[in-house]
Design an enzyme around this catalytic site. Structure first.
Site, PDB file in Angstrom:
ATOM      1  N   GLY A 203       0.749  -1.292   0.132  1.00  5.59           N
ATOM      2  CA  GLY A 203      -0.122  -0.068   0.203  1.00  5.59           C
ATOM      3  C   GLY A 203       0.823   1.288   0.041  1.00  5.59           C
ATOM      4  O   GLY A 203       0.335   2.377   0.374  1.00  5.59           O
ATOM      5  N   SER A 204       2.104   1.110  -0.376  1.00  7.94           N
ATOM      6  CA  SER A 204       2.632   2.336  -0.561  1.00  7.94           C
ATOM      7  C   SER A 204       2.141   3.469  -1.336  1.00  7.94           C
ATOM      8  O   SER A 204       2.251   4.852  -0.918  1.00  7.94           O
ATOM      9  CB  SER A 204       4.117   2.241  -0.731  1.00  7.94           C
ATOM     10  N   ASN A 205       1.792   2.880  -2.540  1.00  8.78           N
ATOM     11  CA  ASN A 205       1.243   3.911  -3.340  1.00  8.78           C
ATOM     12  C   ASN A 205      -0.347   4.470  -3.054  1.00  8.78           C
ATOM     13  O   ASN A 205      -0.433   5.700  -2.864  1.00  8.78           O
ATOM     14  CB  ASN A 205       0.715   3.342  -4.795  1.00  8.78           C
TER      15      ASN A 205
ATOM     16  N   LEU B 124      -4.359  -7.007  -7.892  1.00  7.06           N
ATOM     17  CA  LEU B 124      -3.879  -8.140  -8.844  1.00  7.06           C
ATOM     18  C   LEU B 124      -5.208  -8.774  -9.490  1.00  7.06           C
ATOM     19  O   LEU B 124      -5.043  -9.462 -10.412  1.00  7.06           O
ATOM     20  CB  LEU B 124      -3.061  -9.259  -8.156  1.00  7.06           C
TER      21      LEU B 124
ATOM     22  N   ILE C  79     -10.687  -6.760 -13.249  1.00  8.16           N
ATOM     23  CA  ILE C  79     -11.790  -5.945 -12.943  1.00  8.16           C
ATOM     24  C   ILE C  79     -13.047  -6.535 -13.783  1.00  8.16           C
ATOM     25  O   ILE C  79     -12.823  -6.611 -15.235  1.00  8.16           O
ATOM     26  CB  ILE C  79     -11.733  -4.538 -13.341  1.00  8.16           C
TER      27      ILE C  79
ATOM     28  N   ASN D 100      -5.382   2.457 -13.559  1.00 13.93           N
ATOM     29  CA  ASN D 100      -4.370   1.368 -12.833  1.00 13.93           C
ATOM     30  C   ASN D 100      -2.970   2.036 -13.000  1.00 13.93           C
ATOM     31  O   ASN D 100      -2.579   2.560 -13.996  1.00 13.93           O
ATOM     32  CB  ASN D 100      -4.590   0.001 -13.595  1.00 13.93           C
TER      33      ASN D 100
ATOM     34  N   HIS E 203       0.999   0.416 -13.601  1.00 14.26           N
ATOM     35  CA  HIS E 203       1.688  -0.582 -13.838  1.00 14.26           C
ATOM     36  C   HIS E 203       3.093  -0.448 -13.900  1.00 14.26           C
ATOM     37  O   HIS E 203       3.740   0.475 -14.347  1.00 14.26           O
ATOM     38  CB  HIS E 203       1.091  -1.194 -15.308  1.00 14.26           C
TER      39      HIS E 203
ATOM     40  N   ASP F 244      -4.323  -4.835 -18.292  1.00 11.82           N
ATOM     41  CA  ASP F 244      -3.307  -3.820 -18.784  1.00 11.82           C
ATOM     42  C   ASP F 244      -3.398  -3.387 -20.385  1.00 11.82           C
ATOM     43  O   ASP F 244      -2.471  -3.097 -21.055  1.00 11.82           O
ATOM     44  CB  ASP F 244      -1.729  -4.438 -18.529  1.00 11.82           C
TER      45      ASP F 244
ATOM     46  N   GLU G  91       6.580   5.883  -9.178  1.00  8.83           N
ATOM     47  CA  GLU G  91       5.238   5.862  -8.935  1.00  8.83           C
ATOM     48  C   GLU G  91       4.535   6.770  -7.863  1.00  8.83           C
ATOM     49  O   GLU G  91       3.629   7.504  -8.043  1.00  8.83           O
ATOM     50  CB  GLU G  91       4.794   4.211  -8.457  1.00  8.83           C
TER      51      GLU G  91
HETATM   52  C1  GRF Z   1       3.171  -1.097  -7.509  1.00 10.24           C
HETATM   53  O1  GRF Z   1       4.370  -1.333  -8.121  1.00 10.24           O
HETATM   54  C2  GRF Z   1       2.371  -0.995  -8.847  1.00 10.24           C
HETATM   55  O2  GRF Z   1       2.794  -0.745  -9.925  1.00 10.24           O
HETATM   56  C3  GRF Z   1       1.770  -2.388  -9.055  1.00 10.24           C
HETATM   57  O3  GRF Z   1       1.765  -2.996  -7.624  1.00 10.24           O
HETATM   58  C4  GRF Z   1       2.563  -2.376  -6.904  1.00 10.24           C
HETATM   59  C5  GRF Z   1       2.155  -1.882  -5.487  1.00 10.24           C
HETATM   60  O4  GRF Z   1       2.889  -1.511  -4.618  1.00 10.24           O
HETATM   61  N1  GRF Z   1       0.479  -2.488  -9.575  1.00 10.24           N
HETATM   62  P1  GRF Z   1       2.575  -0.770  -3.220  1.00 10.24           P
HETATM   63  O5  GRF Z   1       1.809  -1.614  -2.511  1.00 10.24           O
HETATM   64  O6  GRF Z   1       1.608   0.363  -3.414  1.00 10.24           O
HETATM   65  O7  GRF Z   1       3.529  -0.596  -2.324  1.00 10.24           O
END
Ligand code: GRF
Length: 192
Positions: A18-20, A91, A94, A108, A110, A151, A180
């Protein structure tokens, strides 16, 4: 109507660390017209649920049967007044019902330069391993709209980074994660 109700409500779908999601939450905190209203997850042990708890954002833990063969949780998304969906490390494919309910309203991210290194099974370290095995000089990120194929939706944004001769999948993943985190929240804002 209170101020929250006037905002665009986003659901983040995530099943990993969940870092994003954290960066997106931080970016839109106190935003004038966007609110992260729900975190949707299919893994009870996912780190993103800890983030949601800390940030006091409601969570929805979903299961396969209802997602793929039931109502795809559209009723619940509507209850939370979700009008935009962000996939950030989610993952599962959808389902068509959800794509139809949210046309051009699902994005999304990628961790590669699509159309290369996309499709079923191309996620996380598998992507970076393949990029390194093919001796690519460059990799990057793709942010795209979501259709019912993995994708394959229209691209919104790409950014690149070098692949260095001594890169491992981990070191490349770290560089890509930084890209990202820098771009995803701003690109979401621009799409909204
Ligand atoms: C990211 O690298 C994103 O591109 C992919 O899954 C990863 C998620 O990383 N779809 P995080 O959980 O947000 O750290």
């Amino acid at each position: 109507m209170n101020k929250e109700n006037n905002k665009i409500h986003i659901a983040i779908f995530a099943s990993g660390a969940g870092s994003n999601a954290q960066k997106i939450i931080d970016y839109f905190k106190n935003h004038s017209h966007v609110s992260i209203a729900l975190i949707v997850c299919n893994k009870p042990e996912a780190g993103v649920l800890t983030i949601a708890a800390k940030e006091v954002i409601p969570t929805l833990l979903i299961e396969k049967e209802r997602f793929f063969r039931g109502d795809a949780y559209i009723d619940i998304l509507k209850e939370y007044q979700i009008s935009f969906i962000v996939l950030a490390g989610f993952l599962w494919k959808i389902p068509q019902a959800l794509v139809v309910a949210y046309p051009d309203k699902i994005v999304n991210i990628h961790p590669a330069l699509l159309p290369k290194y996309g499709g079923k099974g191309m996620y996380g370290h598998f992507v970076h391993e393949a990029v390194i095995a093919n001796a690519e000089k460059e990799s990057g990120i793709t942010i795209h709209f979501v259709n019912e194929n993995f994708d394959e939706g229209t691209h919104i944004f790409q950014a690149t980074c070098p692949v260095l001769p001594d890169d491992t999948p981990d070191s490349l993943a770290e560089r890509i994660h930084k890209l990202e985190h820098t771009h995803f929240p701003k690109v979401i804002e621009s799409v909204l």
